[in-house]
Design a protein around this motif. Sequence first.
Motif, PDB file in Angstrom:
ATOM      1  N   VAL A   1      34.056 -11.467  32.058  1.00 51.00           N
ATOM      2  CA  VAL A   1      34.082 -12.237  30.810  1.00 51.00           C
ATOM      3  C   VAL A   1      32.930 -13.229  30.779  1.00 51.00           C
ATOM      4  O   VAL A   1      32.247 -13.408  29.761  1.00 51.00           O
ATOM      5  CB  VAL A   1      35.437 -12.959  30.667  1.00 51.00           C
ATOM      6  CG1 VAL A   1      35.386 -13.938  29.492  1.00 51.00           C
ATOM      7  CG2 VAL A   1      36.563 -11.952  30.461  1.00 51.00           C
ATOM      8  N   SER A   2      32.692 -13.874  31.930  1.00 51.69           N
ATOM      9  CA  SER A   2      31.628 -14.887  31.996  1.00 51.69           C
ATOM     10  C   SER A   2      30.267 -14.304  31.669  1.00 51.69           C
ATOM     11  O   SER A   2      29.435 -14.943  31.021  1.00 51.69           O
ATOM     12  CB  SER A   2      31.590 -15.517  33.397  1.00 51.69           C
ATOM     13  OG  SER A   2      32.808 -16.172  33.689  1.00 51.69           O
ATOM     14  N   TYR A   3      30.019 -13.068  32.116  1.00 51.19           N
ATOM     15  CA  TYR A   3      28.707 -12.460  31.920  1.00 51.19           C
ATOM     16  C   TYR A   3      28.690 -11.436  30.787  1.00 51.19           C
ATOM     17  O   TYR A   3      27.650 -10.812  30.537  1.00 51.19           O
ATOM     18  CB  TYR A   3      28.248 -11.785  33.217  1.00 51.19           C
ATOM     19  CG  TYR A   3      28.161 -12.734  34.377  1.00 51.19           C
ATOM     20  CD1 TYR A   3      27.220 -13.752  34.399  1.00 51.19           C
ATOM     21  CD2 TYR A   3      29.036 -12.614  35.455  1.00 51.19           C
ATOM     22  CE1 TYR A   3      27.143 -14.635  35.470  1.00 51.19           C
ATOM     23  CE2 TYR A   3      28.972 -13.488  36.535  1.00 51.19           C
ATOM     24  CZ  TYR A   3      28.024 -14.497  36.532  1.00 51.19           C
ATOM     25  OH  TYR A   3      27.960 -15.365  37.594  1.00 51.19           O
ATOM     26  N   GLY A   4      29.827 -11.259  30.086  1.00 52.69           N
ATOM     27  CA  GLY A   4      29.880 -10.236  29.049  1.00 52.69           C
ATOM     28  C   GLY A   4      29.599  -8.873  29.627  1.00 52.69           C
ATOM     29  O   GLY A   4      28.870  -8.064  29.042  1.00 52.69           O
ATOM     30  N   ALA A   5      30.187  -8.594  30.817  1.00 55.64           N
ATOM     31  CA  ALA A   5      29.856  -7.385  31.572  1.00 55.64           C
ATOM     32  C   ALA A   5      31.105  -6.581  31.914  1.00 55.64           C
ATOM     33  O   ALA A   5      32.229  -7.075  31.840  1.00 55.64           O
ATOM     34  CB  ALA A   5      29.124  -7.771  32.861  1.00 55.64           C
ATOM     35  N   VAL A   6      30.890  -5.316  32.301  1.00 58.92           N
ATOM     36  CA  VAL A   6      31.999  -4.448  32.681  1.00 58.92           C
ATOM     37  C   VAL A   6      31.934  -3.992  34.137  1.00 58.92           C
ATOM     38  O   VAL A   6      32.908  -3.491  34.676  1.00 58.92           O
ATOM     39  CB  VAL A   6      32.073  -3.191  31.786  1.00 58.92           C
ATOM     40  CG1 VAL A   6      32.281  -3.578  30.325  1.00 58.92           C
ATOM     41  CG2 VAL A   6      30.831  -2.315  31.948  1.00 58.92           C
ATOM     42  N   ALA A   7      30.761  -4.146  34.777  1.00 56.07           N
ATOM     43  CA  ALA A   7      30.642  -3.626  36.135  1.00 56.07           C
ATOM     44  C   ALA A   7      29.526  -4.318  36.909  1.00 56.07           C
ATOM     45  O   ALA A   7      28.561  -4.829  36.327  1.00 56.07           O
ATOM     46  CB  ALA A   7      30.362  -2.118  36.106  1.00 56.07           C
ATOM     47  N   ALA A   8      29.705  -4.337  38.237  1.00 60.58           N
ATOM     48  CA  ALA A   8      28.640  -4.757  39.152  1.00 60.58           C
ATOM     49  C   ALA A   8      28.176  -3.508  39.891  1.00 60.58           C
ATOM     50  O   ALA A   8      28.996  -2.698  40.346  1.00 60.58           O
ATOM     51  CB  ALA A   8      29.148  -5.804  40.137  1.00 60.58           C
ATOM     52  N   VAL A   9      26.863  -3.329  39.993  1.00 64.57           N
ATOM     53  CA  VAL A   9      26.284  -2.143  40.626  1.00 64.57           C
ATOM     54  C   VAL A   9      25.504  -2.579  41.866  1.00 64.57           C
ATOM     55  O   VAL A   9      24.656  -3.480  41.781  1.00 64.57           O
ATOM     56  CB  VAL A   9      25.337  -1.399  39.665  1.00 64.57           C
ATOM     57  CG1 VAL A   9      24.879  -0.084  40.288  1.00 64.57           C
ATOM     58  CG2 VAL A   9      26.014  -1.161  38.321  1.00 64.57           C
TER      59      VAL A   9
ATOM     60  N   GLY B   1      38.762  -0.166  32.032  1.00 65.02           N
ATOM     61  CA  GLY B   1      39.599  -0.707  33.102  1.00 65.02           C
ATOM     62  C   GLY B   1      39.451   0.055  34.403  1.00 65.02           C
ATOM     63  O   GLY B   1      38.816   1.104  34.473  1.00 65.02           O
ATOM     64  N   ASP B   2      40.075  -0.476  35.450  1.00 68.04           N
ATOM     65  CA  ASP B   2      39.955   0.086  36.798  1.00 68.04           C
ATOM     66  C   ASP B   2      40.414   1.533  36.875  1.00 68.04           C
ATOM     67  O   ASP B   2      39.726   2.399  37.423  1.00 68.04           O
ATOM     68  CB  ASP B   2      40.779  -0.746  37.792  1.00 68.04           C
ATOM     69  CG  ASP B   2      40.231  -2.150  37.955  1.00 68.04           C
ATOM     70  OD1 ASP B   2      39.043  -2.352  37.656  1.00 68.04           O
ATOM     71  OD2 ASP B   2      40.992  -3.034  38.386  1.00 68.04           O
ATOM     72  N   ALA B   3      41.615   1.801  36.346  1.00 65.32           N
ATOM     73  CA  ALA B   3      42.188   3.139  36.470  1.00 65.32           C
ATOM     74  C   ALA B   3      41.347   4.178  35.728  1.00 65.32           C
ATOM     75  O   ALA B   3      41.250   5.324  36.157  1.00 65.32           O
ATOM     76  CB  ALA B   3      43.623   3.153  35.951  1.00 65.32           C
ATOM     77  N   ALA B   4      40.724   3.775  34.615  1.00 65.04           N
ATOM     78  CA  ALA B   4      39.929   4.716  33.825  1.00 65.04           C
ATOM     79  C   ALA B   4      38.711   5.208  34.589  1.00 65.04           C
ATOM     80  O   ALA B   4      38.212   6.307  34.354  1.00 65.04           O
ATOM     81  CB  ALA B   4      39.480   4.061  32.513  1.00 65.04           C
ATOM     82  N   LEU B   5      38.239   4.405  35.529  1.00 62.68           N
ATOM     83  CA  LEU B   5      37.049   4.788  36.286  1.00 62.68           C
ATOM     84  C   LEU B   5      37.327   5.960  37.208  1.00 62.68           C
ATOM     85  O   LEU B   5      36.473   6.805  37.432  1.00 62.68           O
ATOM     86  CB  LEU B   5      36.544   3.582  37.091  1.00 62.68           C
ATOM     87  CG  LEU B   5      35.099   3.630  37.553  1.00 62.68           C
ATOM     88  CD1 LEU B   5      34.156   3.795  36.383  1.00 62.68           C
ATOM     89  CD2 LEU B   5      34.764   2.347  38.317  1.00 62.68           C
TER      90      LEU B   5
ATOM     91  N   PRO C   1      34.108  -2.171  39.019  1.00 60.04           N
ATOM     92  CA  PRO C   1      34.481  -2.610  37.666  1.00 60.04           C
ATOM     93  C   PRO C   1      34.838  -4.094  37.654  1.00 60.04           C
ATOM     94  O   PRO C   1      35.352  -4.633  38.630  1.00 60.04           O
ATOM     95  CB  PRO C   1      35.697  -1.732  37.336  1.00 60.04           C
ATOM     96  CG  PRO C   1      36.238  -1.312  38.660  1.00 60.04           C
ATOM     97  CD  PRO C   1      35.079  -1.217  39.590  1.00 60.04           C
ATOM     98  N   LEU C   2      34.563  -4.747  36.537  1.00 61.77           N
ATOM     99  CA  LEU C   2      34.827  -6.189  36.397  1.00 61.77           C
ATOM    100  C   LEU C   2      35.760  -6.457  35.224  1.00 61.77           C
ATOM    101  O   LEU C   2      35.661  -7.488  34.564  1.00 61.77           O
ATOM    102  CB  LEU C   2      33.501  -6.936  36.168  1.00 61.77           C
ATOM    103  CG  LEU C   2      32.452  -6.838  37.275  1.00 61.77           C
ATOM    104  CD1 LEU C   2      31.181  -7.580  36.861  1.00 61.77           C
ATOM    105  CD2 LEU C   2      32.990  -7.388  38.587  1.00 61.77           C
TER     106      LEU C   2
END
Length: 375
Positions: free
Chosen positions: A284-292, A246-250, A273-274
């Motif tokens: 969810v759509s891309y099965g992803a956690v982040a955009a870089v 999640g956002d805060a964990a980053l 983070p996504l």
Amino acid sequence: MNEAEEISLLIGNIYDASLDSALWPDAFDGIRDFLGGSTASLISQDVIAKTVEIHFMLGHDREFVDLYLEKYFKINPLLPTAMFFDIEQRHVFLDVLPREEFCRTRFAREWVVPQGICDLVLSNLEKSPTGCTSLIAMRRMDHGFFDDDIRRRFSLIVPHVRRALLIGKVIDVHKVKAAALADSLDTLASGMFIVDATGRIVHANASGYALLAEANAVRAPSGRLGASDPAADQVLLDIFTAAGGGDAALGKKGIAVPIMARDDQRYVAHVLPLTSGARRKAGVSYGAVAAVFIRKAAIDLLSPPVAIAQQFQLTPAELRVLFSIVEIGGVSEVAEVLGIAEATVKTHLQRLFQKTGTGRQADLVKLVAGYCLAP
């Protein structure tokens, strides 16, 4: 709502605003509430060009916002001292000058005190050779002074605001549909990768594929995004793992990851983070956690105030007098603006003459102009 839930929601709103600038006012309203402050502002100021851009200034009457834009930012004693503050460091009045001395300045007498403001906390989010962008919260007397807990809260949100601003600057668009992030950013000049918690690339834009083809700054062994620089590669992997929480964990991880390419060129990666807010739909759509987002880094240059102070070993007080002489003029005018005796201004002037090898105020103006015009 407990603090963990409150900050999670707030950070989610901040990151959503990085994709849709129309969401920033609500995000800043949430920042002000989270800090229990009277005001929350984001301001970019150029100490050399003497320009100011108020991105947000919540909690101030319009009259005082206009006055700041018209004249008071030019005599704000927090500048150019703020140019020395490192990115993300938290600062209060006393880090600039003693409270009593600050209260004697014209800026305090005519702009701060009439608003009933008694306390301030700030942090630089960006710095350039000539200015800085700062997150600032102020309190009025009826709210009381900031305590240690509020200062801690301020430090918690600073890295997230900075990340959101940097990413917003990288994508340079007014609004991106978070649920269709990949399609929205396919034409972006910076390399963009959407990754899962292991760093596996689930989508990349054209610029991203070009970076992978060069294999200079980044690479993708077995389909996992990695940096050619081993240290940066480990940092990125740690960030992707944390983003899944999640956002805060980053937290402060990965706000601007420096990458040294194989040809010694410098790149920088920003990670969004996504896993929360409107961005979660894209994740969810891309099965992803982040955009870089990856692009070449700008060259770091010393600001003129910092360069001058270092070159001539000037104290903060001497630097304030120097730039006041350049901006305002004579001894009596500088004394009135800074709230100090004319004799004190003259003492600082003599020390400036000695340290810089000059003999007139006009020479000091030329010296500062020379640093400002230097390539």
